[in-house]
Every structure is written in structure tokens, then in C-alpha cells.
Design a protein around this motif. Structure first.
Motif, PDB file in Angstrom:
ATOM      1  N   UNK A  33       0.868  -1.294  -0.108  1.00 12.70           N
ATOM      2  CA  UNK A  33       0.380  -0.042  -0.006  1.00 12.70           C
ATOM      3  C   UNK A  33       1.026   1.489   0.222  1.00 12.70           C
ATOM      4  N   UNK A  34       0.500   2.344  -0.341  1.00 10.28           N
ATOM      5  CA  UNK A  34       1.349   3.748  -0.390  1.00 10.28           C
ATOM      6  C   UNK A  34      -0.026   4.985   0.416  1.00 10.28           C
ATOM      7  N   UNK A  35       0.641   4.840   1.801  1.00 11.03           N
ATOM      8  CA  UNK A  35       0.195   5.948   2.555  1.00 11.03           C
ATOM      9  C   UNK A  35       0.823   7.427   2.685  1.00 11.03           C
ATOM     10  N   UNK A  36      -0.077   8.126   1.669  1.00 12.53           N
ATOM     11  CA  UNK A  36       0.336   9.526   1.562  1.00 12.53           C
ATOM     12  C   UNK A  36       0.048  10.449   2.967  1.00 12.53           C
ATOM     13  N   UNK A  37       1.195  10.770   3.216  1.00 11.94           N
ATOM     14  CA  UNK A  37       1.688  11.390   4.441  1.00 11.94           C
ATOM     15  C   UNK A  37       1.294  12.926   4.686  1.00 11.94           C
ATOM     16  N   UNK A  38       0.606  13.673   5.629  1.00 14.40           N
ATOM     17  CA  UNK A  38       0.590  15.521   5.319  1.00 14.40           C
ATOM     18  C   UNK A  38       2.292  15.162   5.315  1.00 14.40           C
ATOM     19  N   UNK A  39       2.641  16.256   5.099  1.00 17.74           N
ATOM     20  CA  UNK A  39       4.194  16.446   5.246  1.00 17.74           C
ATOM     21  C   UNK A  39       4.314  16.857   6.389  1.00 17.74           C
ATOM     22  N   UNK A  40       3.368  17.532   7.292  1.00 17.41           N
ATOM     23  CA  UNK A  40       3.612  18.156   8.643  1.00 17.41           C
ATOM     24  C   UNK A  40       4.149  16.858   9.435  1.00 17.41           C
ATOM     25  N   UNK A  43       6.905  15.250   8.739  1.00 15.20           N
ATOM     26  CA  UNK A  43       8.136  16.271   8.952  1.00 15.20           C
ATOM     27  C   UNK A  43       8.340  15.799  10.494  1.00 15.20           C
ATOM     28  N   UNK A  44       7.033  15.651  11.386  1.00 12.80           N
ATOM     29  CA  UNK A  44       7.323  15.152  12.658  1.00 12.80           C
ATOM     30  C   UNK A  44       8.004  14.275  12.627  1.00 12.80           C
ATOM     31  N   UNK A  45       7.877  13.024  12.291  1.00 11.37           N
ATOM     32  CA  UNK A  45       8.028  11.568  12.373  1.00 11.37           C
ATOM     33  C   UNK A  45       9.725  10.993  12.196  1.00 11.37           C
ATOM     34  N   UNK A  46      10.155  11.761  11.096  1.00 14.61           N
ATOM     35  CA  UNK A  46      11.199  12.094  10.749  1.00 14.61           C
ATOM     36  C   UNK A  46      12.066  12.672  11.897  1.00 14.61           C
ATOM     37  N   UNK A  47      11.821  13.660  12.487  1.00 14.57           N
ATOM     38  CA  UNK A  47      12.716  14.112  13.916  1.00 14.57           C
ATOM     39  C   UNK A  47      12.485  14.234  15.293  1.00 14.57           C
ATOM     40  N   UNK A  48      11.103  13.076  15.062  1.00 16.37           N
ATOM     41  CA  UNK A  48      11.434  12.850  16.481  1.00 16.37           C
ATOM     42  C   UNK A  48      11.656  10.627  17.003  1.00 16.37           C
ATOM     43  N   UNK A  49      10.673  10.112  15.839  1.00 17.50           N
ATOM     44  CA  UNK A  49      11.109   8.396  15.418  1.00 17.50           C
ATOM     45  C   UNK A  49      12.048   8.180  15.127  1.00 17.50           C
ATOM     46  N   UNK A  50      12.850   7.155  15.961  1.00 15.99           N
ATOM     47  CA  UNK A  50      13.402   6.268  15.304  1.00 15.99           C
ATOM     48  C   UNK A  50      13.791   5.720  14.311  1.00 15.99           C
ATOM     49  N   UNK A  51      12.954   5.155  14.668  1.00 20.75           N
ATOM     50  CA  UNK A  51      12.689   3.696  13.254  1.00 20.75           C
ATOM     51  C   UNK A  51      12.182   4.427  11.963  1.00 20.75           C
ATOM     52  N   UNK A  56       6.305   2.624  12.217  1.00 16.80           N
ATOM     53  CA  UNK A  56       5.231   3.584  13.094  1.00 16.80           C
ATOM     54  C   UNK A  56       3.480   3.624  12.299  1.00 16.80           C
ATOM     55  N   UNK A  57       4.293   3.259  11.008  1.00 18.94           N
ATOM     56  CA  UNK A  57       2.650   3.447  10.756  1.00 18.94           C
ATOM     57  C   UNK A  57       1.467   2.348  10.371  1.00 18.94           C
ATOM     58  N   UNK A  58       2.135   0.779  10.496  1.00 19.70           N
ATOM     59  CA  UNK A  58       1.981  -0.241  11.170  1.00 19.70           C
ATOM     60  C   UNK A  58       2.014  -0.285  12.775  1.00 19.70           C
ATOM     61  N   UNK A  59       2.491  -0.383  13.604  1.00 15.66           N
ATOM     62  CA  UNK A  59       1.995   0.607  14.742  1.00 15.66           C
ATOM     63  C   UNK A  59       1.243   0.882  15.454  1.00 15.66           C
ATOM     64  N   UNK A  60       0.882   1.509  14.957  1.00 16.27           N
ATOM     65  CA  UNK A  60       0.004   2.780  14.769  1.00 16.27           C
ATOM     66  C   UNK A  60      -1.322   2.329  14.689  1.00 16.27           C
ATOM     67  N   UNK A  61      -2.008   1.985  13.214  1.00 20.27           N
ATOM     68  CA  UNK A  61      -3.254   0.533  12.837  1.00 20.27           C
ATOM     69  C   UNK A  61      -3.198  -0.648  13.813  1.00 20.27           C
ATOM     70  N   UNK A  62      -1.792  -1.766  14.272  1.00 19.36           N
ATOM     71  CA  UNK A  62      -2.106  -2.672  15.074  1.00 19.36           C
ATOM     72  C   UNK A  62      -3.073  -1.979  16.233  1.00 19.36           C
ATOM     73  N   UNK A  63      -2.734  -0.627  16.944  1.00 21.77           N
ATOM     74  CA  UNK A  63      -2.840  -0.519  18.078  1.00 21.77           C
ATOM     75  C   UNK A  63      -4.452  -0.010  17.738  1.00 21.77           C
ATOM     76  N   UNK A  64      -4.543   0.738  16.788  1.00 18.28           N
ATOM     77  CA  UNK A  64      -5.522   0.794  16.440  1.00 18.28           C
ATOM     78  C   UNK A  64      -7.213  -0.444  16.424  1.00 18.28           C
ATOM     79  N   UNK A  65      -6.130  -1.343  16.150  1.00 17.74           N
ATOM     80  CA  UNK A  65      -7.444  -2.514  15.558  1.00 17.74           C
ATOM     81  C   UNK A  65      -7.323  -3.133  16.980  1.00 17.74           C
TER      82      UNK A  65
END
Length: 71
Positions: A33-40, A43-51, A56-65
């Protein structure tokens, strides 16, 4: 040692790659799948997430499921 291991040793001796058949899981198929992310968000994921962003997207989807009771 099983016959499978002898085949692996022979493959390594010839310089061939050896695949670990026990790690393959035919039940889990991944649909690309291609998941388009808003630029903001990007940038947040690039600066704060180390993976990776995908992890991060998969973990967020799993948490919601799990929270919604689907898993």
C-alpha cells in the motif's frame, strides 16, 4: 544433522545463498500500500521517531485495531 543441513552446507561451499525455510510464513501475505502522509506528519516522524515511518504506521494501525476489538 538432517539431510537439509547437508544441502545448506553444500550450497554455502559453492557460494550460493541459503534461505531459512523455517522463517518463511506462507500464511502471512502482505499487500503493498502507499500511504500519503501530510508533510507536517512526515517531518514530525522524521525528527522524533527513530525507526522507519512504515514501522510507526503499522504500530499505530495495530494499536487502533486492538483498541477497536478487531484483533
Amino acid at each position: 544433522m538432517s539431510k537439509k543441513n547437508y544441502g545448506d552446507i553444500a550450497a554455502l561451499a559453492t557460494g550460493s545463498a541459503v534461505e531459512d525455510q523455517s522463517r518463511k510464513n506462507v500464511d502471512k501475505k502482505i499487500k503493498p500500500k502507499l500511504v500519503p502522509l501530510p508533510l507536517e506528519w512526515d517531518q514530525i516522524l522524521e525528527s522524533r521517531h527513530h525507526g522507519t515511518k512504515s514501522s510507526y504506521i503499522l504500530a499505530a494501525i495495530k494499536e487502533k485495531l486492538i483498541r477497536d476489538g478487531y484483533l
